[in-house]
Design a protein around this motif. Structure first.
Motif, PDB file in Angstrom:
ATOM      1  N   GLN A  90     -67.211  13.170 -27.307  1.00  0.00           N
ATOM      2  CA  GLN A  90     -67.570  12.157 -26.319  1.00  0.00           C
ATOM      3  C   GLN A  90     -68.304  10.983 -26.960  1.00  0.00           C
ATOM      4  OE1 GLN A  90     -69.741  14.381 -23.377  1.00  0.00           O
ATOM      5  NE2 GLN A  90     -67.915  14.784 -22.159  1.00  0.00           N
ATOM      6  N   SER A  91     -69.197  11.289 -27.868  1.00  0.00           N
ATOM      7  CA  SER A  91     -69.924  10.233 -28.570  1.00  0.00           C
ATOM      8  C   SER A  91     -68.974   9.365 -29.382  1.00  0.00           C
ATOM      9  CB  SER A  91     -70.987  10.861 -29.477  1.00  0.00           C
ATOM     10  OG  SER A  91     -71.629   9.889 -30.249  1.00  0.00           O
ATOM     11  N   PHE A  92     -68.027   9.987 -30.034  1.00  0.00           N
ATOM     12  CA  PHE A  92     -67.042   9.250 -30.831  1.00  0.00           C
ATOM     13  C   PHE A  92     -66.205   8.331 -29.946  1.00  0.00           C
ATOM     14  CE2 PHE A  92     -62.835   8.962 -32.865  1.00  0.00           C
ATOM     15  CZ  PHE A  92     -63.214   8.354 -34.054  1.00  0.00           C
ATOM     16  N   GLN A  93     -65.753   8.840 -28.798  1.00  0.00           N
ATOM     17  CA  GLN A  93     -64.953   8.025 -27.886  1.00  0.00           C
ATOM     18  C   GLN A  93     -65.777   6.864 -27.324  1.00  0.00           C
ATOM     19  OE1 GLN A  93     -63.472  10.866 -25.044  1.00  0.00           O
ATOM     20  NE2 GLN A  93     -61.574  11.200 -26.201  1.00  0.00           N
ATOM     21  N   GLU A  94     -67.022   7.124 -27.002  1.00  0.00           N
ATOM     22  CA  GLU A  94     -67.898   6.072 -26.481  1.00  0.00           C
ATOM     23  C   GLU A  94     -68.114   4.976 -27.527  1.00  0.00           C
ATOM     24  OE1 GLU A  94     -72.585   5.817 -25.576  1.00  0.00           O
ATOM     25  OE2 GLU A  94     -71.533   7.394 -24.486  1.00  0.00           O
ATOM     26  N   LYS A  95     -68.337   5.378 -28.763  1.00  0.00           N
ATOM     27  CA  LYS A  95     -68.531   4.392 -29.833  1.00  0.00           C
ATOM     28  C   LYS A  95     -67.245   3.621 -30.100  1.00  0.00           C
ATOM     29  CE  LYS A  95     -72.466   6.645 -31.845  1.00  0.00           C
ATOM     30  NZ  LYS A  95     -73.032   7.473 -32.843  1.00  0.00           N
ATOM     31  N   ARG A  96     -66.123   4.286 -30.024  1.00  0.00           N
ATOM     32  CA  ARG A  96     -64.839   3.614 -30.229  1.00  0.00           C
ATOM     33  C   ARG A  96     -64.620   2.556 -29.142  1.00  0.00           C
ATOM     34  NH1 ARG A  96     -59.800   7.368 -30.537  1.00  0.00           N
ATOM     35  NH2 ARG A  96     -60.620   7.759 -32.599  1.00  0.00           N
ATOM     36  N   SER A  97     -64.920   2.874 -27.888  1.00  0.00           N
ATOM     37  CA  SER A  97     -64.742   1.895 -26.819  1.00  0.00           C
ATOM     38  C   SER A  97     -65.753   0.759 -26.944  1.00  0.00           C
ATOM     39  CB  SER A  97     -64.841   2.561 -25.448  1.00  0.00           C
ATOM     40  OG  SER A  97     -66.146   3.026 -25.212  1.00  0.00           O
ATOM     41  N   ARG A  98     -66.964   1.057 -27.404  1.00  0.00           N
ATOM     42  CA  ARG A  98     -67.975   0.020 -27.604  1.00  0.00           C
ATOM     43  C   ARG A  98     -67.532  -0.944 -28.719  1.00  0.00           C
ATOM     44  NH1 ARG A  98     -73.408   2.414 -28.909  1.00  0.00           N
ATOM     45  NH2 ARG A  98     -72.909   3.635 -27.062  1.00  0.00           N
ATOM     46  N   VAL A  99     -66.965  -0.403 -29.788  1.00  0.00           N
ATOM     47  CA  VAL A  99     -66.476  -1.251 -30.881  1.00  0.00           C
ATOM     48  C   VAL A  99     -65.333  -2.131 -30.381  1.00  0.00           C
ATOM     49  CG1 VAL A  99     -65.208  -1.197 -33.069  1.00  0.00           C
ATOM     50  CG2 VAL A  99     -67.246   0.198 -32.783  1.00  0.00           C
ATOM     51  N   ALA A 100     -64.423  -1.571 -29.592  1.00  0.00           N
ATOM     52  CA  ALA A 100     -63.309  -2.360 -29.060  1.00  0.00           C
ATOM     53  C   ALA A 100     -63.834  -3.491 -28.175  1.00  0.00           C
ATOM     54  CB  ALA A 100     -62.356  -1.465 -28.268  1.00  0.00           C
ATOM     55  N   SER A 101     -64.825  -3.202 -27.353  1.00  0.00           N
ATOM     56  CA  SER A 101     -65.417  -4.229 -26.503  1.00  0.00           C
ATOM     57  C   SER A 101     -66.094  -5.314 -27.335  1.00  0.00           C
ATOM     58  CB  SER A 101     -66.435  -3.582 -25.554  1.00  0.00           C
ATOM     59  OG  SER A 101     -67.149  -4.556 -24.858  1.00  0.00           O
ATOM     60  N   GLN A 102     -66.801  -4.912 -28.374  1.00  0.00           N
ATOM     61  CA  GLN A 102     -67.471  -5.889 -29.227  1.00  0.00           C
ATOM     62  C   GLN A 102     -66.468  -6.718 -30.017  1.00  0.00           C
ATOM     63  OE1 GLN A 102     -70.288  -3.525 -31.422  1.00  0.00           O
ATOM     64  NE2 GLN A 102     -71.787  -3.543 -29.760  1.00  0.00           N
ATOM     65  N   GLU A 103     -65.326  -6.129 -30.385  1.00  0.00           N
ATOM     66  CA  GLU A 103     -64.287  -6.898 -31.072  1.00  0.00           C
ATOM     67  C   GLU A 103     -63.706  -7.956 -30.141  1.00  0.00           C
ATOM     68  OE1 GLU A 103     -61.610  -3.873 -32.486  1.00  0.00           O
ATOM     69  OE2 GLU A 103     -62.675  -3.692 -34.400  1.00  0.00           O
ATOM     70  N   LYS A 104     -63.508  -7.608 -28.859  1.00  0.00           N
ATOM     71  CA  LYS A 104     -63.023  -8.586 -27.888  1.00  0.00           C
ATOM     72  C   LYS A 104     -64.033  -9.722 -27.736  1.00  0.00           C
ATOM     73  CE  LYS A 104     -60.251  -5.612 -24.895  1.00  0.00           C
ATOM     74  NZ  LYS A 104     -60.184  -5.019 -23.545  1.00  0.00           N
ATOM     75  N   THR A 105     -65.311  -9.354 -27.660  1.00  0.00           N
ATOM     76  CA  THR A 105     -66.356 -10.366 -27.536  1.00  0.00           C
ATOM     77  C   THR A 105     -66.387 -11.262 -28.762  1.00  0.00           C
ATOM     78  OG1 THR A 105     -67.679  -8.876 -26.161  1.00  0.00           O
ATOM     79  CG2 THR A 105     -68.829 -10.730 -27.181  1.00  0.00           C
ATOM     80  N   LEU A 106     -66.222 -10.686 -29.934  1.00  0.00           N
ATOM     81  CA  LEU A 106     -66.217 -11.459 -31.171  1.00  0.00           C
ATOM     82  C   LEU A 106     -65.061 -12.458 -31.184  1.00  0.00           C
ATOM     83  CD1 LEU A 106     -67.255 -12.037 -34.046  1.00  0.00           C
ATOM     84  CD2 LEU A 106     -65.753 -10.200 -34.836  1.00  0.00           C
ATOM     85  N   VAL A 107     -63.873 -12.015 -30.803  1.00  0.00           N
ATOM     86  CA  VAL A 107     -62.718 -12.909 -30.769  1.00  0.00           C
ATOM     87  C   VAL A 107     -62.967 -14.045 -29.785  1.00  0.00           C
ATOM     88  CG1 VAL A 107     -60.285 -13.057 -30.070  1.00  0.00           C
ATOM     89  CG2 VAL A 107     -61.058 -11.185 -31.531  1.00  0.00           C
ATOM     90  N   TRP A 108     -63.506 -13.718 -28.615  1.00  0.00           N
ATOM     91  CA  TRP A 108     -63.795 -14.732 -27.606  1.00  0.00           C
ATOM     92  C   TRP A 108     -64.839 -15.720 -28.120  1.00  0.00           C
ATOM     93  CZ3 TRP A 108     -68.297 -15.841 -24.864  1.00  0.00           C
ATOM     94  CH2 TRP A 108     -68.148 -16.751 -23.819  1.00  0.00           C
ATOM     95  N   MET A 109     -65.902 -15.208 -28.755  1.00  0.00           N
ATOM     96  CA  MET A 109     -66.952 -16.088 -29.263  1.00  0.00           C
ATOM     97  C   MET A 109     -66.435 -16.966 -30.401  1.00  0.00           C
ATOM     98  SD  MET A 109     -69.615 -15.853 -27.446  1.00  0.00           S
ATOM     99  CE  MET A 109     -71.000 -16.437 -28.381  1.00  0.00           C
ATOM    100  N   GLN A 110     -65.551 -16.445 -31.239  1.00  0.00           N
ATOM    101  CA  GLN A 110     -64.994 -17.256 -32.324  1.00  0.00           C
ATOM    102  C   GLN A 110     -64.149 -18.394 -31.770  1.00  0.00           C
ATOM    103  OE1 GLN A 110     -63.107 -14.173 -34.640  1.00  0.00           O
ATOM    104  NE2 GLN A 110     -64.820 -14.059 -36.074  1.00  0.00           N
ATOM    105  N   SER A 111     -63.362 -18.110 -30.746  1.00  0.00           N
ATOM    106  CA  SER A 111     -62.563 -19.186 -30.153  1.00  0.00           C
ATOM    107  C   SER A 111     -63.467 -20.184 -29.439  1.00  0.00           C
ATOM    108  CB  SER A 111     -61.511 -18.626 -29.196  1.00  0.00           C
ATOM    109  OG  SER A 111     -62.117 -18.102 -28.042  1.00  0.00           O
ATOM    110  N   ALA A 112     -64.534 -19.694 -28.796  1.00  0.00           N
ATOM    111  CA  ALA A 112     -65.475 -20.590 -28.133  1.00  0.00           C
ATOM    112  C   ALA A 112     -66.219 -21.443 -29.155  1.00  0.00           C
ATOM    113  CB  ALA A 112     -66.469 -19.782 -27.296  1.00  0.00           C
ATOM    114  N   ALA A 113     -66.583 -20.851 -30.283  1.00  0.00           N
ATOM    115  CA  ALA A 113     -67.282 -21.600 -31.331  1.00  0.00           C
ATOM    116  C   ALA A 113     -66.386 -22.692 -31.891  1.00  0.00           C
ATOM    117  CB  ALA A 113     -67.731 -20.655 -32.438  1.00  0.00           C
ATOM    118  N   ALA A 114     -65.118 -22.383 -32.054  1.00  0.00           N
ATOM    119  CA  ALA A 114     -64.185 -23.397 -32.546  1.00  0.00           C
ATOM    120  C   ALA A 114     -64.072 -24.543 -31.548  1.00  0.00           C
ATOM    121  CB  ALA A 114     -62.815 -22.766 -32.804  1.00  0.00           C
ATOM    122  N   THR A 115     -64.032 -24.219 -30.271  1.00  0.00           N
ATOM    123  CA  THR A 115     -63.960 -25.249 -29.241  1.00  0.00           C
ATOM    124  C   THR A 115     -65.221 -26.099 -29.235  1.00  0.00           C
ATOM    125  OG1 THR A 115     -62.591 -23.782 -27.905  1.00  0.00           O
ATOM    126  CG2 THR A 115     -63.572 -25.650 -26.785  1.00  0.00           C
TER     127      THR A 115
END
Length: 162
Positions: A40-65
């Protein structure tokens, strides 16, 4: 009669059944106490990393804008008003029908600090673009924090270019 005597008093068939049950109980305890919490801990961390990767991609595109809005200086358009920058920003915010910022204040003689607790990022970009293109107010510092998808809290400092 202790547990060992009780066990030995059972038939061989019953002893085998008790052994199988004991092994199953041990396996169930190992799974419940060791394997399942790690899984369960592994799955939770995996989903947290996926969420943070989405946030990173969004922030990078926002920073470029934001960089494109604040990075290139155009000297061909002159500032159309002699008003103080914080007054110009307030007027543009009202004209674009954005929600009122939590704080808007002067930053020196030719700058303004703007703070939003919650604003749609896509509605904030046209504001920054208009301030840059029409009034020569360039973004000098920004701080965005994602509140939810598409919504940020923002601290922005704009400065008038001579």
């Amino acid at each position: 009669m202790n547990l060992k005597d009780w066990y030995l008093s059972k038939s061989i068939r019953d002893q085998r059944i008790l052994n199988v049950i004991a092994v199953l109980i041990v396996l169930l305890l190992v799974y419940a106490l060791l394997i399942n919490p790690f899984r369960q801990s592994f799955q939770e961390k995996r989903s947290r990393v996926a969420s943070q990767e989405k946030t990173l991609v969004w922030m990078q595109s926002a920073a470029a804008t934001v960089q494109t809005l604040g990075g290139s200086q155009s000297t061909s358009v002159s500032r159309k008003s002699n008003k103080a920058p914080y007054i110009l920003v307030d007027e543009v915010i009202r004209r674009q029908r954005l929600p009122a910022p939590a704080r808007i204040e002067p930053a020196g003689s030719n700058g303004v600090r703007l703070q939003y607790q919650s604003v749609e990022f896509d509605r904030l970009l046209p504001l920054l673009d208009e301030l840059k293109e029409k009034y020569q107010l360039s973004v000098s510092t920004t701080n965005f924090s994602r509140k939810e998808p598409g919504v940020v809290s923002a601290r922005i400092t704009l400065e008038a270019t001579p």
